[in-house]
Scaffold this motif. Sequence first.
Motif, PDB file in Angstrom:
ATOM      1  N   VAL A 150       0.846  -1.190   0.000  1.00  0.00           N
ATOM      2  CA  VAL A 150       0.000   0.000   0.000  1.00  0.00           C
ATOM      3  C   VAL A 150       0.886   1.246   0.000  1.00  0.00           C
ATOM      4  CG1 VAL A 150      -1.721   1.329   1.292  1.00  0.00           C
ATOM      5  CG2 VAL A 150      -1.858  -1.188   1.234  1.00  0.00           C
ATOM      6  N   TYR A 151       0.651   2.125  -0.962  1.00  0.00           N
ATOM      7  CA  TYR A 151       1.369   3.392  -1.025  1.00  0.00           C
ATOM      8  C   TYR A 151       0.406   4.540  -0.736  1.00  0.00           C
ATOM      9  CZ  TYR A 151       3.082   7.734  -2.990  1.00  0.00           C
ATOM     10  OH  TYR A 151       3.417   9.059  -3.160  1.00  0.00           O
ATOM     11  N   GLY A 152       0.891   5.532  -0.014  1.00  0.00           N
ATOM     12  CA  GLY A 152       0.127   6.752   0.220  1.00  0.00           C
ATOM     13  C   GLY A 152       1.077   7.859   0.620  1.00  0.00           C
ATOM     14  N   HIS A 153       0.540   9.045   0.850  1.00  0.00           N
ATOM     15  CA  HIS A 153       1.413  10.132   1.316  1.00  0.00           C
ATOM     16  C   HIS A 153       0.735  10.924   2.419  1.00  0.00           C
ATOM     17  CE1 HIS A 153      -0.543  13.526  -0.974  1.00  0.00           C
ATOM     18  NE2 HIS A 153      -0.840  12.573  -1.840  1.00  0.00           N
ATOM     19  N   TYR A 154       1.576  11.422   3.316  1.00  0.00           N
ATOM     20  CA  TYR A 154       1.068  12.161   4.474  1.00  0.00           C
ATOM     21  C   TYR A 154       1.319  13.664   4.366  1.00  0.00           C
ATOM     22  CZ  TYR A 154       5.954  11.849   6.130  1.00  0.00           C
ATOM     23  OH  TYR A 154       7.318  11.921   6.248  1.00  0.00           O
ATOM     24  N   GLN A 214      -7.777   9.352   2.252  1.00  0.00           N
ATOM     25  CA  GLN A 214      -7.749   8.132   1.451  1.00  0.00           C
ATOM     26  C   GLN A 214      -6.651   7.182   1.925  1.00  0.00           C
ATOM     27  OE1 GLN A 214      -9.440   7.947  -2.420  1.00  0.00           O
ATOM     28  NE2 GLN A 214      -8.665   9.993  -2.888  1.00  0.00           N
ATOM     29  N   MET A 215      -5.518   7.721   2.296  1.00  0.00           N
ATOM     30  CA  MET A 215      -4.460   6.869   2.849  1.00  0.00           C
ATOM     31  C   MET A 215      -4.923   6.191   4.129  1.00  0.00           C
ATOM     32  SD  MET A 215      -2.182   7.142   5.636  1.00  0.00           S
ATOM     33  CE  MET A 215      -1.930   8.891   5.885  1.00  0.00           C
ATOM     34  N   TYR A 216      -5.633   6.957   4.974  1.00  0.00           N
ATOM     35  CA  TYR A 216      -6.025   6.419   6.280  1.00  0.00           C
ATOM     36  C   TYR A 216      -7.105   5.346   6.162  1.00  0.00           C
ATOM     37  CZ  TYR A 216      -6.045   6.603  11.362  1.00  0.00           C
ATOM     38  OH  TYR A 216      -5.904   6.292  12.690  1.00  0.00           O
ATOM     39  N   MET A 217      -7.841   5.328   5.052  1.00  0.00           N
ATOM     40  CA  MET A 217      -8.785   4.226   4.825  1.00  0.00           C
ATOM     41  C   MET A 217      -8.075   2.884   4.892  1.00  0.00           C
ATOM     42  SD  MET A 217     -11.155   5.582   1.635  1.00  0.00           S
ATOM     43  CE  MET A 217      -9.786   5.318   0.492  1.00  0.00           C
ATOM     44  N   HIS A 218      -6.866   2.840   4.358  1.00  0.00           N
ATOM     45  CA  HIS A 218      -6.109   1.585   4.322  1.00  0.00           C
ATOM     46  C   HIS A 218      -5.651   1.165   5.714  1.00  0.00           C
ATOM     47  CE1 HIS A 218      -5.883   1.130  -0.071  1.00  0.00           C
ATOM     48  NE2 HIS A 218      -5.945   2.453  -0.069  1.00  0.00           N
ATOM     49  N   CYS A 241      -3.816 -12.199   3.311  1.00  0.00           N
ATOM     50  CA  CYS A 241      -2.497 -12.201   2.683  1.00  0.00           C
ATOM     51  C   CYS A 241      -1.596 -11.221   3.416  1.00  0.00           C
ATOM     52  CB  CYS A 241      -2.595 -11.850   1.194  1.00  0.00           C
ATOM     53  SG  CYS A 241      -3.328 -10.236   0.863  1.00  0.00           S
ATOM     54  N   ASN A 242      -0.393 -11.070   2.934  1.00  0.00           N
ATOM     55  CA  ASN A 242       0.555 -10.152   3.565  1.00  0.00           C
ATOM     56  C   ASN A 242       0.308  -8.723   3.083  1.00  0.00           C
ATOM     57  OD1 ASN A 242       2.005 -12.460   4.638  1.00  0.00           O
ATOM     58  ND2 ASN A 242       2.799 -12.741   2.560  1.00  0.00           N
ATOM     59  N   VAL A 243       0.640  -7.762   3.933  1.00  0.00           N
ATOM     60  CA  VAL A 243       0.484  -6.366   3.547  1.00  0.00           C
ATOM     61  C   VAL A 243       1.684  -5.557   4.022  1.00  0.00           C
ATOM     62  CG1 VAL A 243      -0.873  -5.850   5.619  1.00  0.00           C
ATOM     63  CG2 VAL A 243      -1.026  -4.331   3.663  1.00  0.00           C
ATOM     64  N   LYS A 244       2.119  -4.659   3.161  1.00  0.00           N
ATOM     65  CA  LYS A 244       3.190  -3.729   3.495  1.00  0.00           C
ATOM     66  C   LYS A 244       2.686  -2.311   3.217  1.00  0.00           C
ATOM     67  CE  LYS A 244       6.891  -6.959   2.153  1.00  0.00           C
ATOM     68  NZ  LYS A 244       8.037  -7.198   1.210  1.00  0.00           N
ATOM     69  N   PHE A 245       3.169  -1.365   3.993  1.00  0.00           N
ATOM     70  CA  PHE A 245       2.811   0.044   3.817  1.00  0.00           C
ATOM     71  C   PHE A 245       4.060   0.858   3.532  1.00  0.00           C
ATOM     72  CE2 PHE A 245      -0.779  -1.544   6.153  1.00  0.00           C
ATOM     73  CZ  PHE A 245      -1.871  -0.774   5.741  1.00  0.00           C
ATOM     74  N   MET A 246       3.939   1.782   2.601  1.00  0.00           N
ATOM     75  CA  MET A 246       5.000   2.740   2.315  1.00  0.00           C
ATOM     76  C   MET A 246       4.329   4.109   2.178  1.00  0.00           C
ATOM     77  SD  MET A 246       7.873   2.753  -0.722  1.00  0.00           S
ATOM     78  CE  MET A 246       6.645   2.528  -1.998  1.00  0.00           C
ATOM     79  N   ILE A 247       4.401   4.898   3.229  1.00  0.00           N
ATOM     80  CA  ILE A 247       3.722   6.195   3.268  1.00  0.00           C
ATOM     81  C   ILE A 247       4.785   7.293   3.288  1.00  0.00           C
ATOM     82  CG2 ILE A 247       1.931   7.541   4.412  1.00  0.00           C
ATOM     83  CD1 ILE A 247       1.032   4.724   3.577  1.00  0.00           C
ATOM     84  N   GLU A 248       4.784   8.135   2.263  1.00  0.00           N
ATOM     85  CA  GLU A 248       5.852   9.128   2.120  1.00  0.00           C
ATOM     86  C   GLU A 248       5.394  10.539   2.467  1.00  0.00           C
ATOM     87  OE1 GLU A 248       7.126  10.920  -1.355  1.00  0.00           O
ATOM     88  OE2 GLU A 248       5.616  10.026  -2.671  1.00  0.00           O
ATOM     89  N   GLY A 249       6.353  11.453   2.528  1.00  0.00           N
ATOM     90  CA  GLY A 249       6.068  12.833   2.893  1.00  0.00           C
ATOM     91  C   GLY A 249       6.507  13.855   1.873  1.00  0.00           C
ATOM     92  N   SER A 301      -4.716   4.644  -3.099  1.00  0.00           N
ATOM     93  CA  SER A 301      -5.959   5.426  -3.123  1.00  0.00           C
ATOM     94  C   SER A 301      -5.570   6.899  -3.074  1.00  0.00           C
ATOM     95  CB  SER A 301      -6.861   5.058  -1.939  1.00  0.00           C
ATOM     96  OG  SER A 301      -7.348   3.737  -2.052  1.00  0.00           O
ATOM     97  N   ASP A 302      -5.363   7.473  -4.241  1.00  0.00           N
ATOM     98  CA  ASP A 302      -5.013   8.894  -4.351  1.00  0.00           C
ATOM     99  C   ASP A 302      -5.659   9.460  -5.611  1.00  0.00           C
ATOM    100  OD1 ASP A 302      -3.889  11.314  -3.721  1.00  0.00           O
ATOM    101  OD2 ASP A 302      -1.863  10.818  -4.362  1.00  0.00           O
ATOM    102  N   THR A 303      -6.770   8.826  -5.984  1.00  0.00           N
ATOM    103  CA  THR A 303      -7.522   9.235  -7.165  1.00  0.00           C
ATOM    104  C   THR A 303      -8.998   9.323  -6.771  1.00  0.00           C
ATOM    105  OG1 THR A 303      -7.610   6.892  -7.820  1.00  0.00           O
ATOM    106  CG2 THR A 303      -5.908   8.246  -8.841  1.00  0.00           C
TER     107      THR A 303
END
Length: 461
Positions: A83-87, A129-133, A148-156, A184-186
């Motif tokens: 999961v990718y998102g940004h803060y 939208q990021m926080y939904m995940h 399944c497995n999940v990884k998060f990568m949230i950037e700034g 989820s950024d759309t």
Amino acid sequence: MKSAKDYIEQHKDRFLSELIDLLKIPSISADSAYEKDVIATAEVIKQRLLEAGCDKVEICETPGYPIVYGEKIIDPTLPTVLVYGHYDVQPPDPLDLWDSPPFEPVIKKTELHPDGAIFARGACDDKGQMYMHVKALEYMTKTDQLPCNVKFMIEGEEEVGSESLGWFVTRNQEKLANDVILISDTGMIANDIPSITTGLRGLSYVEVEVTGPNRDLHSGLYGGAVANPINILTKMIASLHDENNHITIPGFYDKVEELSAAERAKMAEAPFDLEAYKDALDIDAVYGEAGYTTNERNSIRPTLDVNGIWGGYTGEGAKTVIASKAYAKISMRLVPNQDWKEITELFKKHFEAIAPAGVRVEVKPHHGGQGYVTPIDFPGYKAAEKAYESTFGKTPIPQRSGGSIPIVSLFEQELGSKTLLMGFGLDSDAIHSPNEHFGIWNYLKGIETIPMFYHYYANNN
């Protein structure tokens, strides 16, 4: 076993409260004055990921702002979703156009959001939208339903070009290994018309500076005798489009992907009310490149827009002056096959070439990224399609977006996996604008739909 809908209803108030607390932090990556706030937001995300069920969360330092990495590995043999998102968020300017302070979130009902919407900078792009995940993970871990497995990568740094993310991804390919990337950024067409974004435009962002005399001059003594940088700049910018709103930079369209008549006809099936579109923007006519519809102009065609222009005296009252310098910020949205670095160089060469004698021109590239197209026949898309069908009761429409997420093409290049864009915002949510907001219904619907994606993706792999 508790359903996502039941779990959300039980924890709805807390889910909203947590998001509101996150939105209060002014994590503006473009302004160094907010450095402490950006870093503080990363710390909050770390804590929330741990509370949601991640076994490992770390704040990874980069040459710029840190990346929050988290993971929940239940079985290495199972598929892994990244999961990718940004803060970080856009600057809130102009402040006087906000109905309420941008970092003091309020909930108000609107015509499109009868259940209420959270008004704050970053509400939709991308904190909400990021926080939904994060909350979707909480539901799956607390009810023992993570398949399944999940990884998060949230950037700034997304709002300033994601330069450090590229640095991080190339150095952490094993850590970030995955089977599919989820973002989820759309947005989607409407609350009753779900859609999945299948294309993003690329971006080239530049700043231009035009310099004339070595100081500001009296417009009476020097007017008409020396080049006025503001006059010159406006003429140069105006020349970048012809009478058909076609961009005049030589070579600009050489690699533009031309969609077939069949593809354009498929796009036209998406519901669109031109009159409602104009009413929502309070305009009496649309405007753009000749030969294309509004939805084509803002998704499958490249564009060039001035995002800011300044110079001279702009204070109260009059000051008769010829400014020494004039400036503008210009963005170009690009379609697949257009290389943003190549386009930036074409712009620079052309803009310098059209400058008349008497001024000097400097073009400063800021950031950019490639466009991206998601295939609709790969397992990730099929799983997302079923997820929307299960929660919306309708098959989502594949739709290309006019926006840009520059790092999506980098992900495929460096990590070798496809990206799926499951957005839940609406075009009317005013991202990047005053009064940005995100519907409460949309926020909770995302939390309900995301676990269904995991379910269908894990069971089809």
